[in-house]
Scaffold this active site. Structure first.
Site, PDB file in Angstrom:
ATOM      1  N   CYS A 176      -8.518 -13.055  -6.174  1.00 27.46           N
ATOM      2  CA  CYS A 176      -9.253 -14.287  -6.548  1.00 27.46           C
ATOM      3  C   CYS A 176      -9.340 -14.933  -5.423  1.00 27.46           C
ATOM      4  O   CYS A 176      -8.752 -14.859  -4.555  1.00 27.46           O
ATOM      5  CB  CYS A 176      -8.506 -14.987  -7.679  1.00 27.46           C
ATOM      6  SG  CYS A 176      -6.985 -15.813  -6.886  1.00 27.46           S
ATOM      7  N   HIS A 186       0.603 -15.177  -7.615  1.00 28.26           N
ATOM      8  CA  HIS A 186      -0.524 -14.172  -7.919  1.00 28.26           C
ATOM      9  C   HIS A 186       0.432 -13.321  -7.082  1.00 28.26           C
ATOM     10  O   HIS A 186       0.952 -13.262  -5.967  1.00 28.26           O
ATOM     11  CB  HIS A 186      -1.710 -14.377  -7.448  1.00 28.26           C
ATOM     12  CG  HIS A 186      -2.501 -15.312  -8.231  1.00 28.26           C
ATOM     13  ND1 HIS A 186      -3.699 -15.192  -8.497  1.00 28.26           N
ATOM     14  CD2 HIS A 186      -2.085 -16.303  -9.379  1.00 28.26           C
ATOM     15  CE1 HIS A 186      -4.339 -16.123  -9.410  1.00 28.26           C
ATOM     16  NE2 HIS A 186      -3.260 -16.891  -9.826  1.00 28.26           N
ATOM     17  N   GLU A 205      -0.774 -11.129  -4.789  1.00 27.56           N
ATOM     18  CA  GLU A 205      -1.241 -11.062  -3.345  1.00 27.56           C
ATOM     19  C   GLU A 205      -0.374 -12.275  -2.609  1.00 27.56           C
ATOM     20  O   GLU A 205       0.155 -12.022  -1.558  1.00 27.56           O
ATOM     21  CB  GLU A 205      -2.647 -11.358  -2.989  1.00 27.56           C
ATOM     22  CG  GLU A 205      -3.614 -10.156  -3.594  1.00 27.56           C
ATOM     23  CD  GLU A 205      -3.835 -10.442  -5.214  1.00 27.56           C
ATOM     24  OE1 GLU A 205      -4.952  -9.866  -5.705  1.00 27.56           O
ATOM     25  OE2 GLU A 205      -3.135 -11.252  -5.994  1.00 27.56           O
ATOM     26  N   CYS A 265      -5.974 -16.104  -3.541  1.00 28.73           N
ATOM     27  CA  CYS A 265      -5.443 -15.140  -2.806  1.00 28.73           C
ATOM     28  C   CYS A 265      -6.255 -14.841  -1.656  1.00 28.73           C
ATOM     29  O   CYS A 265      -5.706 -14.512  -0.646  1.00 28.73           O
ATOM     30  CB  CYS A 265      -5.500 -13.787  -3.667  1.00 28.73           C
ATOM     31  SG  CYS A 265      -4.104 -14.350  -5.036  1.00 28.73           S
TER      32      CYS A 265
END
Length: 169
Positions: free
Chosen positions: A91, A61, A63, A94
């Protein structure tokens, strides 16, 4: 966000705009529509974009990739005092990554509902952590063993605690 004497709101807007631009460019590069920027307490910035499908890595992801980039470049696992700017609400994975990295705060643009309207529905993951009846999604449980076997479960921790050269985190 309120304006401060240091112009934090302006830098927040600039870094958030950068995260959004990264996300848009990443879509054009066959990546997901997510971008992030980690800004350290001393002002160094590290980018990350979503590469889940490009790398076949469900943890890639934006992040997480920004945190990995910052930590790798800085030679540390702790980003104490840093801010994580994300094009979209992080999410749970993250957010946990930001917590483990000791990020001081997170600033995001779009929220989870905006992501869901584009086909990225993390609601089930948020509910997993908020709902005590989460076993339907993915059972998680501790295996209870006899006393002698249970001692082996603790061996990694007792070895860790006894090691003088360990690096606590």
């Amino acid at each position: 966000m309120s304006t401060t004497a240091t112009g934090k709101e302006n830098s927040d807007q600039e870094y958030l705009a950068k995260a959004i631009a990264l996300a848009t460019a990443n879509v054009r590069n066959n990546g997901g529509p997510f971008g992030a920027v980690v800004v350290t307490a001393d002002g160094r910035a590290f980018d990350g974009v979503n590469r889940v499908t490009a790398l076949n890595d469900p943890t890639a992801h934006a992040e997480v990739t920004a945190i990995r980039h910052a930590c790798s470049e800085l030679g540390t696992f702790a980003l104490t005092g840093a801010t994580l700017y994300s094009s979209c609400e992080p999410c749970p994975m993250c957010l946990a990554s930001a917590l483990w990295a000791r990020v001081a705060r997170v600033v995001f643009a779009a929220d989870r509902h905006d992501a869901a309207s584009a086909g990225f529905d993390d609601a089930v993951f948020y509910e997993y952590f908020e709902n005590h009846q989460n076993h339907a999604l993915m059972p998680v449980g501790r295996l209870e063993l006899r006393d002698a076997q249970a001692q082996t479960f603790l061996e990694p921790f007792t070895t860790w605690k006894a090691r003088d050269s360990r690096i606590d985190y």
